[in-house]
Design a protein around this motif. Structure first.
Motif, PDB file in Angstrom:
ATOM      1  N   PRO A 114       0.819  -1.218   0.000  1.00 22.47           N
ATOM      2  CA  PRO A 114       0.000   0.000   0.000  1.00 22.47           C
ATOM      3  C   PRO A 114       0.854   1.270   0.000  1.00 22.47           C
ATOM      4  N   LEU A 115       0.348   2.303  -0.635  1.00 20.26           N
ATOM      5  CA  LEU A 115       1.035   3.599  -0.699  1.00 20.26           C
ATOM      6  C   LEU A 115       0.139   4.676  -0.093  1.00 20.26           C
ATOM      7  N   ASP A 116       0.761   5.757   0.357  1.00 20.81           N
ATOM      8  CA  ASP A 116       0.008   6.905   0.851  1.00 20.81           C
ATOM      9  C   ASP A 116      -0.513   7.757  -0.301  1.00 20.81           C
ATOM     10  N   VAL A 117       0.317   7.897  -1.332  1.00 24.89           N
ATOM     11  CA  VAL A 117      -0.012   8.752  -2.467  1.00 24.89           C
ATOM     12  C   VAL A 117       0.459   8.074  -3.747  1.00 24.89           C
ATOM     13  N   LEU A 118      -0.322   8.221  -4.813  1.00 26.17           N
ATOM     14  CA  LEU A 118       0.063   7.713  -6.123  1.00 26.17           C
ATOM     15  C   LEU A 118      -0.049   8.873  -7.109  1.00 26.17           C
ATOM     16  N   LEU A 119       1.065   9.273  -7.707  1.00 28.77           N
ATOM     17  CA  LEU A 119       1.075  10.344  -8.701  1.00 28.77           C
ATOM     18  C   LEU A 119       1.079   9.713 -10.083  1.00 28.77           C
ATOM     19  N   VAL A 120       0.144  10.148 -10.924  1.00 24.03           N
ATOM     20  CA  VAL A 120      -0.014   9.569 -12.256  1.00 24.03           C
ATOM     21  C   VAL A 120      -0.120  10.703 -13.266  1.00 24.03           C
ATOM     22  N   PRO A 121       0.651  10.646 -14.362  1.00 21.62           N
ATOM     23  CA  PRO A 121       0.520  11.683 -15.392  1.00 21.62           C
ATOM     24  C   PRO A 121      -0.835  11.570 -16.085  1.00 21.62           C
ATOM     25  N   CYS A 122      -1.309  12.689 -16.598  1.00 22.41           N
ATOM     26  CA  CYS A 122      -2.622  12.691 -17.249  1.00 22.41           C
ATOM     27  C   CYS A 122      -2.509  13.281 -18.646  1.00 22.41           C
ATOM     28  N   GLY A 123      -2.887  12.484 -19.626  1.00 22.49           N
ATOM     29  CA  GLY A 123      -2.969  12.958 -21.008  1.00 22.49           C
ATOM     30  C   GLY A 123      -4.416  12.839 -21.428  1.00 22.49           C
ATOM     31  N   GLY A 124      -4.775  11.660 -21.914  1.00 18.50           N
ATOM     32  CA  GLY A 124      -6.160  11.396 -22.277  1.00 18.50           C
ATOM     33  C   GLY A 124      -6.962  10.835 -21.126  1.00 18.50           C
ATOM     34  N   ALA A 125      -6.295  10.546 -20.025  1.00 17.85           N
ATOM     35  CA  ALA A 125      -6.884  10.085 -18.762  1.00 17.85           C
ATOM     36  C   ALA A 125      -7.110   8.579 -18.686  1.00 17.85           C
ATOM     37  N   SER A 160      -7.231   6.985 -15.035  1.00 19.49           N
ATOM     38  CA  SER A 160      -8.442   6.259 -14.650  1.00 19.49           C
ATOM     39  C   SER A 160      -8.131   4.840 -14.216  1.00 19.49           C
ATOM     40  N   GLY A 161      -7.310   4.150 -14.992  1.00 19.16           N
ATOM     41  CA  GLY A 161      -6.949   2.776 -14.659  1.00 19.16           C
ATOM     42  C   GLY A 161      -6.199   2.688 -13.338  1.00 19.16           C
ATOM     43  N   CYS A 162      -5.285   3.620 -13.122  1.00 19.68           N
ATOM     44  CA  CYS A 162      -4.515   3.615 -11.870  1.00 19.68           C
ATOM     45  C   CYS A 162      -5.394   3.966 -10.677  1.00 19.68           C
ATOM     46  N   ALA A 163      -6.344   4.869 -10.868  1.00 20.67           N
ATOM     47  CA  ALA A 163      -7.261   5.218  -9.782  1.00 20.67           C
ATOM     48  C   ALA A 163      -8.111   4.011  -9.387  1.00 20.67           C
ATOM     49  N   LEU A 164      -8.581   3.269 -10.364  1.00 20.27           N
ATOM     50  CA  LEU A 164      -9.367   2.063 -10.070  1.00 20.27           C
ATOM     51  C   LEU A 164      -8.528   1.019  -9.340  1.00 20.27           C
ATOM     52  N   ALA A 165      -7.295   0.831  -9.785  1.00 21.96           N
ATOM     53  CA  ALA A 165      -6.408  -0.129  -9.130  1.00 21.96           C
ATOM     54  C   ALA A 165      -6.099   0.317  -7.706  1.00 21.96           C
ATOM     55  N   ALA A 166      -5.845   1.601  -7.517  1.00 19.66           N
ATOM     56  CA  ALA A 166      -5.533   2.122  -6.177  1.00 19.66           C
ATOM     57  C   ALA A 166      -6.724   1.958  -5.248  1.00 19.66           C
ATOM     58  N   ARG A 167      -7.913   2.217  -5.737  1.00 22.93           N
ATOM     59  CA  ARG A 167      -9.109   2.082  -4.893  1.00 22.93           C
ATOM     60  C   ARG A 167      -9.259   0.649  -4.378  1.00 22.93           C
ATOM     61  N   LYS A 168      -8.921  -0.302  -5.221  1.00 25.01           N
ATOM     62  CA  LYS A 168      -9.068  -1.710  -4.857  1.00 25.01           C
ATOM     63  C   LYS A 168      -7.877  -2.220  -4.024  1.00 25.01           C
ATOM     64  N   LEU A 169      -6.657  -1.867  -4.421  1.00 25.54           N
ATOM     65  CA  LEU A 169      -5.466  -2.468  -3.823  1.00 25.54           C
ATOM     66  C   LEU A 169      -4.834  -1.636  -2.703  1.00 25.54           C
ATOM     67  N   SER A 170      -5.148  -0.367  -2.647  1.00 26.67           N
ATOM     68  CA  SER A 170      -4.589   0.497  -1.601  1.00 26.67           C
ATOM     69  C   SER A 170      -5.627   1.581  -1.287  1.00 26.67           C
ATOM     70  N   PRO A 171      -6.733   1.188  -0.647  1.00 27.51           N
ATOM     71  CA  PRO A 171      -7.874   2.096  -0.470  1.00 27.51           C
ATOM     72  C   PRO A 171      -7.577   3.395   0.296  1.00 27.51           C
ATOM     73  N   LEU A 172      -6.521   3.433   1.093  1.00 31.87           N
ATOM     74  CA  LEU A 172      -6.195   4.666   1.820  1.00 31.87           C
ATOM     75  C   LEU A 172      -5.287   5.593   1.016  1.00 31.87           C
ATOM     76  N   CYS A 173      -4.910   5.170  -0.167  1.00 23.69           N
ATOM     77  CA  CYS A 173      -4.032   5.963  -1.034  1.00 23.69           C
ATOM     78  C   CYS A 173      -4.797   7.188  -1.553  1.00 23.69           C
ATOM     79  N   ALA A 174      -4.156   8.346  -1.482  1.00 20.12           N
ATOM     80  CA  ALA A 174      -4.799   9.586  -1.960  1.00 20.12           C
ATOM     81  C   ALA A 174      -4.440   9.832  -3.405  1.00 20.12           C
TER      82      ALA A 174
END
Length: 79
Positions: free
Chosen positions: A50-61, A65-79
């Motif tokens: 688990p991570l506290d924060v996940l920074l992801v570059p955004c182009g077309g999103a 979007s994919g990383c946000a879904l993965a973070a919600r499932k695998l590291s729910p406390l990640c901002a």
């Protein structure tokens, strides 16, 4: 094939696909593409836990979007 200056990438892709009988694979706005992009975060969480924060570059999103879904499932406390 000739292109017009006012054509956007979707119009050009549609013309090429029709002329050459090719499928159009959307760059970001399809559930399979988003799910595939999310594997980047999935692999990161599998390696680090688990991570506290996940920074992801955004182009077309798609990646975001994919990383946000993965973070919600695998590291729910990640901002």
């Amino acid at each position: 094939m000739t292109y017009q200056k006012h054509e956007n990438r979707e119009q050009v892709a549609a013309k090429l696909a029709k002329e050459r009988n090719l499928p159009i694979i959307p760059p970001f706005d399809h559930p399979h593409i988003v799910a595939g992009q999310g594997t980047a975060a999935k692999e990161l969480f599998e390696e680090t836990g688990p991570l506290d924060v996940l920074l992801v570059p955004c182009g077309g999103a798609g990646l975001l979007s994919g990383c946000a879904l993965a973070a919600r499932k695998l590291s729910p406390l990640c901002a």
